[in-house]
Write an enzyme that holds these catalytic residues in place. Structure first.
Site, PDB file in Angstrom:
ATOM      1  N   CYS A   2       0.829  -1.190   0.000  1.00  0.00           N
ATOM      2  CA  CYS A   2       0.000   0.000   0.000  1.00  0.00           C
ATOM      3  C   CYS A   2       0.866   1.243   0.000  1.00  0.00           C
ATOM      4  CB  CYS A   2      -0.896   0.005   1.247  1.00  0.00           C
ATOM      5  SG  CYS A   2      -1.784  -1.526   1.546  1.00  0.00           S
ATOM      6  N   ARG A  49      -4.854   1.535  -0.494  1.00  0.00           N
ATOM      7  CA  ARG A  49      -4.786   0.078  -0.361  1.00  0.00           C
ATOM      8  C   ARG A  49      -4.664  -0.644  -1.694  1.00  0.00           C
ATOM      9  NH1 ARG A  49      -9.378  -4.118   2.058  1.00  0.00           N
ATOM     10  NH2 ARG A  49      -7.964  -5.909   2.283  1.00  0.00           N
ATOM     11  N   ILE A  52      -4.164  -7.535  -1.413  1.00  0.00           N
ATOM     12  CA  ILE A  52      -3.365  -8.727  -1.655  1.00  0.00           C
ATOM     13  C   ILE A  52      -3.733  -9.838  -0.675  1.00  0.00           C
ATOM     14  CG2 ILE A  52      -1.024  -9.675  -1.731  1.00  0.00           C
ATOM     15  CD1 ILE A  52      -1.606  -7.700  -3.981  1.00  0.00           C
ATOM     16  N   ASN A  75       2.424  -0.623   5.296  1.00  0.00           N
ATOM     17  CA  ASN A  75       2.730  -0.934   3.906  1.00  0.00           C
ATOM     18  C   ASN A  75       3.671  -2.125   3.891  1.00  0.00           C
ATOM     19  OD1 ASN A  75       3.467  -0.895   1.147  1.00  0.00           O
ATOM     20  ND2 ASN A  75       5.072   0.612   1.518  1.00  0.00           N
ATOM     21  N   ASP A 100      -2.594  -9.507   7.618  1.00  0.00           N
ATOM     22  CA  ASP A 100      -1.388  -9.306   8.413  1.00  0.00           C
ATOM     23  C   ASP A 100      -1.377  -7.975   9.166  1.00  0.00           C
ATOM     24  OD1 ASP A 100      -1.266  -8.038   5.951  1.00  0.00           O
ATOM     25  OD2 ASP A 100       0.820  -8.514   5.554  1.00  0.00           O
TER      26      ASP A 100
END
Length: 593
Positions: A2, A49, A52, A75, A100
């Site tokens: 990001c 964003r 992923i 990021n 995450d």
């Protein structure tokens, strides 16, 4: 993957959410799938964003956990987040998302700022603690993810890109060229080591660093990881075959880690050893229908502009879904201004435009790729390493093989107001070489190149050019376990027979020998190496412009000398001195500086 940004105030004023929104908008290409701003009192966070992992809105950022009193913008990717999540769940933490980002929040709450030591991945983040007002900024071990900062009146701004910092407002930022950074740029092969950037008022958080800032502005900076490039007696007794097996086992883990995603993962396939080996290991692990991508250019100056024969060989051998992109010269020159716009900092490597155009094509097919950057620095693939094996003058010998010009030439090239008596680049190398953890000259150079040069040249280049198209690039050769292992391998086993010997020999069990034994290649863009015709006109127009003359960075007689003989002034690493000078001016003009 990001783009992040924010403002933190220390003067009791409310953070400027409008400035943060402008910064986030400048990061839009890094994150085309979503946007958000969180503002509360003295802090404001912005985020763009790229989806992923956990494609749902539950993973949207800025992410706020009201129960823990934490907010984050992040990021990157933490590859071992599933294992960390399981560990945190066992401690009683409950999760509202599946990605995450939330794992970082919970890990920070459980283990504090040094939670970063548990992360396998690439990352830059900022966390705000509601109860104390403290903010913590952190960057991954090898600086794969960028994080820029700037002091403003009464506060601090941060962002994933230098141009985003400027988009928030330049009135309180010193945008003059930093004289020491200019010395590095012109001498240290255009590498400007952290914390400096080419602009006086913008800095970057060094890799492997955690910066904690209290509500009153008091700061504590900690380096949480250092690389050792030295061998124990046991290391020196290991056989070459043992090292080959250990390297390949570690690389298999690194490649597998970087498959963590909720979208397909492709490979940037140059046709060289490193990217070919990634393809081979993915095939070995059962990946089918793998998308691979290569780019080539028109020949110039008698130099071929593509390596399709090798990428085709690998693609055919492993049955990949291969995509080739050929760039004619007229398209190349038209793309250069957009390439400069995508650069966080001026970067002279010719292949920036290649990565930019390739990323445009790749992003039409996948949003995540693995790439082979880092292997040359980690495994001793460059030609300047063997002469350092027996060096008794590490700094002098390194400068002779790597520096673009000496201090005397720098003084002749740059306006006198930006020159002093100190050879800042040589002093930087000497200071780095004097740090513990590498005794031999060649090991000192390998450590410097891995932790400094690699960060602010190849890795930054790939991040900037891929993220310009919302494409996440993952670099398995920079898995820190693999890098630490490589540091223990005797240099003779790395630099032997043209470099990367231990990696090449291990790779023979995975990929065709024709790729391994081929002459070493680079990402060729001949038209920018042999500047002539429309490219020379393009460069001349910028260097002769009113903006360049008013700025007066370079002595006019030096610029005229380069323009008169564009191919006659080449650096020891075979780069164009004219392109180096012009690129800086073109980058400054592109960003209205």
């Amino acid at each position: 993957m990001c783009g992040i940004c924010g403002e933190v105030r220390f003067d009791g004023q409310v953070a400027d959410a409008g400035a943060v929104s402008r910064m986030a908008e400048r990061l839009a290409r890094r994150g085309p799938d979503g946007a958000g701003v969180f503002a509360q009192g003295r802090i404001a966070f912005g985020h763009r964003r790229l989806k992923i992992i956990d494609l749902s809105d539950s993973a949207q950022q800025p992410m706020v956990d009201p129960d823990l009193g934490l907010a984050i913008v992040f990021n990157g990717c933490i590859y071992n987040y599933p294992e960390l999540r399981e560990e945190l769940s066992a401690q009683g933490y409950r999760f509202f998302s599946h990605g995450d980002t939330e794992v970082i929040l919970k890990a920070f709450h459980a283990w504090g700022p040094m939670c970063v030591k548990r992360f396998h991945g690439m990352f830059a983040f900022c966390i705000w603690e509601r109860e104390t007002g403290r903010v913590t900024l952190a960057r991954d071990r090898l600086g794969i993810k960028p994080l820029y900062t700037a002091e403003v009146a009464g506060g601090l701004r941060f962002a994933s890109a230098l141009p985003a910092i400027l988009a928030g407002g330049r009135e309180h930022i010193d945008t003059d060229v930093d004289a020491i950074a200019l010395h590095h740029y012109m001498t240290f092969h255009a590498v400007v080591p952290a914390p400096r950037t080419i602009l006086k008022g913008v800095r970057k958080l060094p890799p492997a660093t955690v910066l904690s800032i209290e509500a009153d502005g008091t700061r504590t900076e900690q380096r949480y990881w250092t690389l050792s490039v030295e061998q124990t007696g046991e290391d020196r007794r290991r056989s070459p075959e043992e090292w080959q097996d250990m390297v390949m086992d570690a690389l298999r883990v690194a490649v597998k880690r970087r498959l963590v995603a909720d979208v397909p993962v492709g490979v940037l396939l140059s046709g060289g050893l490193d990217s070919s080996l990634i393809v081979g290991l993915l095939a070995e692990q059962g990946q089918t229908g793998l998308n691979t991508f290569s780019v080539g250019f028109e020949a110039a100056g008698g130099e071929k502009g593509d390596e399709f024969q090798y990428s085709d060989l690998v693609a055919k051998h492993f049955g990949t879904d291969h995509h080739k992109l050929f760039i004619p010269s007229d398209r190349l020159i038209d793309t250069l201004p957009r390439t400069f716009d995508a650069m966080n900092e001026p970067m002279v490597s010719y292949d920036n435009v290649g990565f930019f155009l390739l990323s445009e094509e790749v992003s039409k097919h996948v949003h995540v790729v693995q790439s082979g950057q880092g292997a040359d620095e980690v495994f001793g693939g460059y030609h300047w390493y063997p002469p350092l094996l027996d060096s008794t003058d590490p700094v002098g010998d390194y400068a002779r093989v790597f520096f673009d010009r000496d201090h005397a030439e720098f003084a002749k090239a740059v306006d006198p107001r930006l020159v002093d008596d100190t050879d800042h680049s040589r002093a930087f190398v000497a200071e780095h070489f004097n740090q513990p953890g590498a005794d031999r000259a060649v090991d000192k150079a390998l450590r410097l190149d891995t932790t400094v040069m690699l960060v602010d040249d190849p890795v930054k280049r790939v991040d900037n050019m891929t993220m310009a198209w919302g494409l996440e690039a993952r670099v398995p050769f920079l898995d820190h376990d693999l890098v630490e292992l490589a540091g223990r391998i005797p240099a003779e086993l790395k630099v032997r027979d043209g470099g990367k010997w231990v990696l090449k020999e291990g790779a023979r069990k995975v990929i065709p020998s024709g790729v391994i034994d081929r002459p070493k290649g680079y990402f060729p863009v001949p038209a920018l190496k042999y500047i002539q015709g429309p490219y020379l006109d393009f460069v001349r127009d910028h260097l002769d412009s009113t903006a360049a003359r008013q700025r007066g960075l370079f002595r006019r007689d030096y610029v005229d000398m380069l323009l008169e003989a564009p191919t006659g002034h080449i650096t020891p690493l075979r780069g164009s001195k004219l392109w180096q000078v012009a690129l800086l001016e073109m980058w400054l003009q592109t960003h209205d500086l």
